[in-house]
Design a protein around this motif. Sequence first.
Motif: not given
Length: 120
Positions: A15-20, A80-84
């Motif tokens: 459920g978290g987010s990361l940005r590459l 790359l913004q990764m959510s959920s």
Amino acid sequence: QVQLVESGGGLVQPGGSLRLSCAASGSIFSISTMGWYRQAPGKQRELVAAINSGGSTNYADSVKGRFTISRDNAKNTVYLQMSSLKPEDTAVYYCNANLKVLTGIVYDYWGQGTQVTVSS
């Protein structure tokens, strides 16, 4: 000589987010498509998302609506913004760039990969 340097991977809860981020540097004349691929243990490398120089994007069905790819052409950088995030997103993520170097030759370059682990 061209380098692609990735950053932003790590461990995140479901459920978290990361940005590459991936920055290309070196003897670059122009970059057409930049993208992100991933490879999970025991699986083939797969396309996650790609963006061309005009900003058109395409995504794997498994990440549509959750991931967003973008680029800064002035900085030769793709994000790359990764959510959920889900546990099945766990993989090594690789940056790719199709670019023309100063000699006029077109190459496909890859980054070294960054680990993304989604786990509680």
